[in-house]
Design a protein around this motif. Structure first.
Motif, PDB file in Angstrom:
ATOM      1  N   ALA A 114     -37.986 -50.307 -41.065  1.00 17.40           N
ATOM      2  CA  ALA A 114     -38.996 -50.560 -42.096  1.00 17.40           C
ATOM      3  C   ALA A 114     -39.245 -49.304 -42.918  1.00 17.40           C
ATOM      4  O   ALA A 114     -39.946 -49.337 -43.919  1.00 17.40           O
ATOM      5  CB  ALA A 114     -40.311 -51.010 -41.461  1.00 17.40           C
ATOM      6  N   CYS A 115     -38.661 -48.186 -42.481  1.00 18.92           N
ATOM      7  CA  CYS A 115     -39.011 -46.880 -43.047  1.00 18.92           C
ATOM      8  C   CYS A 115     -38.089 -46.540 -44.224  1.00 18.92           C
ATOM      9  O   CYS A 115     -36.882 -46.385 -44.054  1.00 18.92           O
ATOM     10  CB  CYS A 115     -38.865 -45.821 -41.957  1.00 18.92           C
ATOM     11  SG  CYS A 115     -38.987 -44.141 -42.575  1.00 18.92           S
ATOM     12  N   PRO A 116     -38.638 -46.421 -45.442  1.00 17.83           N
ATOM     13  CA  PRO A 116     -37.798 -46.082 -46.593  1.00 17.83           C
ATOM     14  C   PRO A 116     -37.025 -44.781 -46.398  1.00 17.83           C
ATOM     15  O   PRO A 116     -35.861 -44.676 -46.812  1.00 17.83           O
ATOM     16  CB  PRO A 116     -38.816 -45.951 -47.736  1.00 17.83           C
ATOM     17  CG  PRO A 116     -39.952 -46.817 -47.319  1.00 17.83           C
ATOM     18  CD  PRO A 116     -40.029 -46.683 -45.827  1.00 17.83           C
TER      19      PRO A 116
ATOM     20  N   LYS B 202     -29.104 -38.832 -41.081  1.00 21.47           N
ATOM     21  CA  LYS B 202     -29.590 -37.527 -40.600  1.00 21.47           C
ATOM     22  C   LYS B 202     -31.013 -37.606 -40.054  1.00 21.47           C
ATOM     23  O   LYS B 202     -31.370 -36.886 -39.125  1.00 21.47           O
ATOM     24  CB  LYS B 202     -29.561 -36.510 -41.739  1.00 21.47           C
ATOM     25  CG  LYS B 202     -28.178 -36.230 -42.271  1.00 21.47           C
ATOM     26  CD  LYS B 202     -28.262 -35.074 -43.262  1.00 21.47           C
ATOM     27  CE  LYS B 202     -27.060 -35.049 -44.183  1.00 21.47           C
ATOM     28  NZ  LYS B 202     -27.470 -34.999 -45.584  1.00 21.47           N
ATOM     29  N   TYR B 203     -31.842 -38.434 -40.683  1.00 20.18           N
ATOM     30  CA  TYR B 203     -33.229 -38.585 -40.235  1.00 20.18           C
ATOM     31  C   TYR B 203     -33.244 -39.451 -38.973  1.00 20.18           C
ATOM     32  O   TYR B 203     -32.562 -40.469 -38.917  1.00 20.18           O
ATOM     33  CB  TYR B 203     -34.048 -39.227 -41.358  1.00 20.18           C
ATOM     34  CG  TYR B 203     -35.482 -39.538 -40.995  1.00 20.18           C
ATOM     35  CD1 TYR B 203     -36.251 -38.616 -40.297  1.00 20.18           C
ATOM     36  CD2 TYR B 203     -36.067 -40.750 -41.357  1.00 20.18           C
ATOM     37  CE1 TYR B 203     -37.562 -38.902 -39.961  1.00 20.18           C
ATOM     38  CE2 TYR B 203     -37.376 -41.032 -41.043  1.00 20.18           C
ATOM     39  CZ  TYR B 203     -38.127 -40.113 -40.335  1.00 20.18           C
ATOM     40  OH  TYR B 203     -39.419 -40.407 -40.012  1.00 20.18           O
ATOM     41  N   LEU B 204     -34.017 -39.027 -37.953  1.00 18.09           N
ATOM     42  CA  LEU B 204     -33.990 -39.764 -36.695  1.00 18.09           C
ATOM     43  C   LEU B 204     -34.796 -41.055 -36.759  1.00 18.09           C
ATOM     44  O   LEU B 204     -34.552 -41.977 -35.985  1.00 18.09           O
ATOM     45  CB  LEU B 204     -34.517 -38.873 -35.561  1.00 18.09           C
ATOM     46  CG  LEU B 204     -33.665 -37.641 -35.266  1.00 18.09           C
ATOM     47  CD1 LEU B 204     -34.273 -36.837 -34.126  1.00 18.09           C
ATOM     48  CD2 LEU B 204     -32.245 -38.025 -34.920  1.00 18.09           C
TER      49      LEU B 204
ATOM     50  N   ARG C 150     -38.201 -35.727 -42.805  1.00 22.67           N
ATOM     51  CA  ARG C 150     -38.069 -36.786 -43.817  1.00 22.67           C
ATOM     52  C   ARG C 150     -39.262 -37.733 -43.742  1.00 22.67           C
ATOM     53  O   ARG C 150     -39.419 -38.593 -44.601  1.00 22.67           O
ATOM     54  CB  ARG C 150     -36.788 -37.592 -43.624  1.00 22.67           C
ATOM     55  CG  ARG C 150     -35.496 -36.978 -44.114  1.00 22.67           C
ATOM     56  CD  ARG C 150     -35.530 -36.508 -45.531  1.00 22.67           C
ATOM     57  NE  ARG C 150     -35.690 -35.073 -45.564  1.00 22.67           N
ATOM     58  CZ  ARG C 150     -35.957 -34.388 -46.677  1.00 22.67           C
ATOM     59  NH1 ARG C 150     -36.077 -35.009 -47.819  1.00 22.67           N
ATOM     60  NH2 ARG C 150     -36.124 -33.093 -46.640  1.00 22.67           N
ATOM     61  N   CYS C 151     -40.070 -37.632 -42.693  1.00 24.07           N
ATOM     62  CA  CYS C 151     -41.233 -38.516 -42.598  1.00 24.07           C
ATOM     63  C   CYS C 151     -42.281 -38.076 -43.604  1.00 24.07           C
ATOM     64  O   CYS C 151     -42.756 -36.947 -43.563  1.00 24.07           O
ATOM     65  CB  CYS C 151     -41.842 -38.504 -41.205  1.00 24.07           C
ATOM     66  SG  CYS C 151     -43.421 -39.378 -41.144  1.00 24.07           S
ATOM     67  N   HIS C 152     -42.659 -38.982 -44.515  1.00 21.50           N
ATOM     68  CA  HIS C 152     -43.676 -38.671 -45.515  1.00 21.50           C
ATOM     69  C   HIS C 152     -44.948 -39.480 -45.285  1.00 21.50           C
ATOM     70  O   HIS C 152     -45.722 -39.711 -46.201  1.00 21.50           O
ATOM     71  CB  HIS C 152     -43.124 -38.933 -46.911  1.00 21.50           C
ATOM     72  CG  HIS C 152     -41.815 -38.251 -47.178  1.00 21.50           C
ATOM     73  ND1 HIS C 152     -41.620 -36.904 -46.978  1.00 21.50           N
ATOM     74  CD2 HIS C 152     -40.626 -38.724 -47.602  1.00 21.50           C
ATOM     75  CE1 HIS C 152     -40.372 -36.592 -47.282  1.00 21.50           C
ATOM     76  NE2 HIS C 152     -39.743 -37.677 -47.656  1.00 21.50           N
ATOM     77  N   THR C 153     -45.127 -39.941 -44.047  1.00 22.89           N
ATOM     78  CA  THR C 153     -46.313 -40.706 -43.677  1.00 22.89           C
ATOM     79  C   THR C 153     -46.526 -41.906 -44.596  1.00 22.89           C
ATOM     80  O   THR C 153     -47.604 -42.131 -45.138  1.00 22.89           O
ATOM     81  CB  THR C 153     -47.571 -39.809 -43.634  1.00 22.89           C
ATOM     82  OG1 THR C 153     -47.184 -38.479 -43.286  1.00 22.89           O
ATOM     83  CG2 THR C 153     -48.568 -40.285 -42.616  1.00 22.89           C
ATOM     84  N   ILE C 154     -45.466 -42.671 -44.782  1.00 21.00           N
ATOM     85  CA  ILE C 154     -45.547 -43.884 -45.593  1.00 21.00           C
ATOM     86  C   ILE C 154     -46.244 -44.993 -44.813  1.00 21.00           C
ATOM     87  O   ILE C 154     -46.812 -45.910 -45.390  1.00 21.00           O
ATOM     88  CB  ILE C 154     -44.124 -44.329 -46.025  1.00 21.00           C
ATOM     89  CG1 ILE C 154     -43.405 -43.168 -46.750  1.00 21.00           C
ATOM     90  CG2 ILE C 154     -44.151 -45.539 -46.912  1.00 21.00           C
ATOM     91  CD1 ILE C 154     -41.924 -43.419 -46.981  1.00 21.00           C
ATOM     92  N   MET C 155     -46.183 -44.912 -43.476  1.00 19.52           N
ATOM     93  CA  MET C 155     -46.882 -45.824 -42.562  1.00 19.52           C
ATOM     94  C   MET C 155     -46.277 -47.210 -42.456  1.00 19.52           C
ATOM     95  O   MET C 155     -46.858 -48.095 -41.833  1.00 19.52           O
ATOM     96  CB  MET C 155     -48.370 -45.952 -42.931  1.00 19.52           C
ATOM     97  CG  MET C 155     -49.176 -44.674 -42.839  1.00 19.52           C
ATOM     98  SD  MET C 155     -49.222 -43.932 -41.196  1.00 19.52           S
ATOM     99  CE  MET C 155     -50.238 -45.077 -40.292  1.00 19.52           C
ATOM    100  N   ASN C 156     -45.127 -47.476 -43.052  1.00 21.07           N
ATOM    101  CA  ASN C 156     -44.477 -48.770 -42.851  1.00 21.07           C
ATOM    102  C   ASN C 156     -44.172 -49.000 -41.371  1.00 21.07           C
ATOM    103  O   ASN C 156     -44.194 -50.123 -40.896  1.00 21.07           O
ATOM    104  CB  ASN C 156     -43.148 -48.824 -43.632  1.00 21.07           C
ATOM    105  CG  ASN C 156     -43.337 -49.382 -45.023  1.00 21.07           C
ATOM    106  OD1 ASN C 156     -44.468 -49.538 -45.474  1.00 21.07           O
ATOM    107  ND2 ASN C 156     -42.254 -49.677 -45.694  1.00 21.07           N
ATOM    108  N   CYS C 157     -43.875 -47.903 -40.656  1.00 22.16           N
ATOM    109  CA  CYS C 157     -43.494 -48.024 -39.253  1.00 22.16           C
ATOM    110  C   CYS C 157     -44.641 -48.568 -38.416  1.00 22.16           C
ATOM    111  O   CYS C 157     -44.510 -49.573 -37.724  1.00 22.16           O
ATOM    112  CB  CYS C 157     -43.044 -46.660 -38.714  1.00 22.16           C
ATOM    113  SG  CYS C 157     -44.227 -45.329 -38.966  1.00 22.16           S
ATOM    114  N   THR C 158     -45.788 -47.878 -38.487  1.00 23.11           N
ATOM    115  CA  THR C 158     -46.936 -48.280 -37.691  1.00 23.11           C
ATOM    116  C   THR C 158     -47.393 -49.676 -38.080  1.00 23.11           C
ATOM    117  O   THR C 158     -47.771 -50.481 -37.226  1.00 23.11           O
ATOM    118  CB  THR C 158     -48.065 -47.260 -37.887  1.00 23.11           C
ATOM    119  OG1 THR C 158     -47.586 -45.982 -37.490  1.00 23.11           O
ATOM    120  CG2 THR C 158     -49.292 -47.616 -37.083  1.00 23.11           C
TER     121      THR C 158
END
Ligand code: HEM
Ligand code: SF4
Ligand code: SF4
Ligand code: FES
Lengths: 128, 180, 259
Positions: free
Chosen positions: C180-182, C190-192, C227-235
């Motif tokens: 779900a994470c853009p 590369k991003y985990l 690479r995490c920009h706290t978009i919050m799609n994950c949570t």
């Protein structure tokens, strides 16, 4: 991007994923960051023009006080207002605070509200 | 066809290897390796293929290892963000009221040392903060290494030039203000 | 450049509308992503209409009914049908979730659209390749690394320290969050991604593990972690109510603290 080892299709992503207030504001933070970056370079130019004096100064002043200049400045104020409020939201997250989904949504709305409020206040001051 | 070639080579190699037991051993090793490669290519053993695929994926994930620079740049981004909160608020209340004034008033206002210091700090810190921001954005989207390095370098150059212009410009304004 | 559009071979072709029961009292349309590697060159959206009165309450029930009664060739992963195996993860009406935990009647009106987890290579129908995600999971070494001699009994931990594992050990590795994470879409090589980073944090948080420093070293990278920009799609997507974004923030804080 990556060299694909197969010709398998890629499943739908951006086209298909449902936007939420969280993801929309994240894009807005990025967009306003870009606007502010351009503005910072503009600010450097403005200072330089004032120091240069003469025609550089008058042309810059004329540009800034044209309707296009006002529009750009208005947009830039909103960008700064939003990026500032949402930046504070980011800093709270970085401190490990406000991560529950409902508080994330609430703080998002507050950031938009704060940005609008800041913009309006600043421009009332400018116009009066 | 390649099979026939292989057995042909093998029998020739076998002849040569008859001399010593050690050589024989070596040859056996080589053959085993060749066999594995052949199996992997001809897809006769799915489990071997899976292992190969997993191995490739794992190597691709580990790549060149961690650069050890992530936390450093992130910390600078957050520090500059923190510093920008008061600076931006100060900027908003003071500078926009300058708009009505004629350009010469603005120049005089900027020449006052305190104003110059604060606006200088605002612009420099914003440039540093924005440079990191642009770099992160470019890293996100520009995947070709050459273009990525080039575009980031361009951002840094523009920021450095702007910073230099700001410092020199403010110095000039302060001197004209104090001088006359 | 990051490719924001689907590559040509992934754009949807013309799908098939399957016969629907004519006497349905509560008809509901399901639009399902189909791709058959043996015959299709393009994926397509097929339309199935089921009678909800004859269907179980969950999205997974509807899919199994399609397989049982309409088209047995529809492929998906599933096992437990109660949200513990993590295999039935897919995109339901634009949001990732577990089909077995998603109520049909919570999906509003209109057709229910089912697509595979986003931005994966599709093996068949709703089954995407998780190869990279598993490799990345292996990379963070998700096992205990303790120094010193083996204890005679179990390794001890105070109740407070054990509590720090709450919110990570429940993860079923369904990868609803990662896909779900853009950021994972654009830089997943590369991003985990949130799922793996939540597990990385799980081992940072474990008082019995002695390799925190090395684990942090392995994460200190602009691409692996930042690479995490706290978009919050994950949570927002996690069907187990976990908070990978928060775990990532805590990992960043740990890295900042040791500077
Ligand atoms: C003129 C001033 C500013 C400029 C030019 C600027 C520029 C930028 C840019 C270009 C980004 C990158 C956006 C992205 O990665 O999506 C960014 C990110 C950020 N900015 Fe600013 N910014 C400014 C002011 C501020 C202020 C006042 C704050 C205060 C709180 C702030 C907080 C942040 C934070 C926390 C991030 C990181 C967001 C993330 O992790 O994605 N910025 N900024
Ligand atoms: S919070 Fe981080 S990990 Fe979660 S969706 Fe956003 S960028 Fe991805
Ligand atoms: S954190 Fe949640 S969404 Fe992500 S893999 Fe684990 S259970 Fe699935
Ligand atoms: S079938 Fe096991 S999680 Fe849905």
């Amino acid at each position: 991007m990556t060299a694909r080892s197969t010709t398998r299709p890629l499943s739908p992503h951006l086209q298909h994923y449902r936007p939420e207030i969280t993801s929309i504001l994240s894009v807005l933070h990025r967009a306003t960051g870009i606007v502010l970056g351009l503005g910072a370079v503009g600010l450097a130019w403005w200072i330089t023009a004032l120091a240069l004096g003469g025609s550089a100064q008058s042309v810059t002043h004329w540009l800034l006080t044209s309707w296009l200049g006002y529009l750009a400045l208005f947009g830039w104020t909103f960008a700064l207002g939003f990026h500032l409020c949402n930046g504070v939201r980011h800093l709270f997250w970085d401190a490990g605070m406000g991560f529950e989904m409902d508080s994330v949504r609430r703080s998002g709305k507050a950031a938009v509200g704060g940005a609008l409020l800041l913009t309006v206040i600043v421009w009332i001051v400018v116009i009066v | 066809m390649s099979d026939a070639k292989n057995t042909d080579k093998k029998s020739k190699a076998d002849d040569a290897a008859k001399d010593t037991a050690k050589n024989d051993d070596q040859q056996h090793q080589n053959d085993k390796q060749k066999d594995e490669i052949k199996v992997a290519r001809t897809q006769t053993d799915p489990s071997l293929l899976t292992r190969l695929a997993q191995r490739t994926a794992y190597r691709r994930a580990t790549a060149l290892g961690a650069s050890g620079t992530g936390a450093a740049i992130w910390t600078v981004q957050r520090m500059t963000a923190l510093a920008l909160i008061p600076l931006a608020l100060w900027f908003l209340v003071s500078i926009l009221s300058m708009l009505h004034a004629p350009a010469t008033t603005a120049a005089a206002w900027l020449g006052a040392p305190w104003n110059a210091a604060l606006i200088g700090a605002f612009v420099l810190v914003a440039l540093r903060h924005g440079t990191i921001g642009f770099r992160v954005i470019l890293e996100d989207y520009v995947h070709s290494e050459g273009w990525r390095v080039a575009s980031i370098a361009l951002v840094y150059a523009i920021a450095a030039l702007s910073a230099l212009a700001t410092v020199v410009g403010l110095a000039v304004l302060i001197f004209t203000h104090i001088g006359g | 450049m990051a490719e924001f559009r689907l590559p040509p071979n992934s754009r949807l072709g013309q799908g098939k509308t399957w016969d629907s029961p004519s006497d349905a009292k509560k008809p509901r349309e399901f639009r399902v992503y189909r791709f058959d590697p043996a015959s299709d060159d393009h994926p397509r959206m097929d339309s199935f209409t089921l009678d909800l009165d004859e269907t179980g309450p969950m999205v997974l029930d509807a899919i199994l009914k399609i397989i049982d009664e309409v088209d047995p060739s529809l492929a998906l992963r599933r096992s437990c049908r109660e949200g513990v195996c993590g295999s039935c993860a897919m995109n339901i009406n634009g949001k990732n979730g577990l089909a077995c935990l998603t109520h049909i009647d919570e999906q509003g009106d209109g057709p229910i659209t089912l697509t595979p987890l986003p931005h994966l290579e599709i093996i068949k129908d709703l089954v995407g390749s998780l190869e990279t995600l598993y490799a990345q999971y292996e990379m963070i070494e998700p096992w205990m690394k303790a120094d010193g001699p083996e204890p005679e009994r179990e390794r001890l931990q105070t109740p407070e320290d054990r509590e720090k594992l709450n919110g990570s050990y429940e993860c079923v590795l369904c990868f609803c969050c990662a896909t779900a994470c853009p950021s994972y879409w654009w830089n997943g090589d590369k991003y985990l991604g949130p799922a793996v980073l939540l597990q990385a944090h799980r081992w940072l948080a474990d008082s019995r593990d002695d390799h925190t420093g090395e684990r942090l070293d392995a994460l200190d990278d602009p691409f692996r972690l930042y690479r995490c920009h706290t978009i919050m799609n994950c949570t927002s997507a996690c069907p187990k109510g976990l908070n990978p974004a928060k775990a990532i923030a805590e990992t960043k804080r740990k890295l900042a603290q040791r500077r």
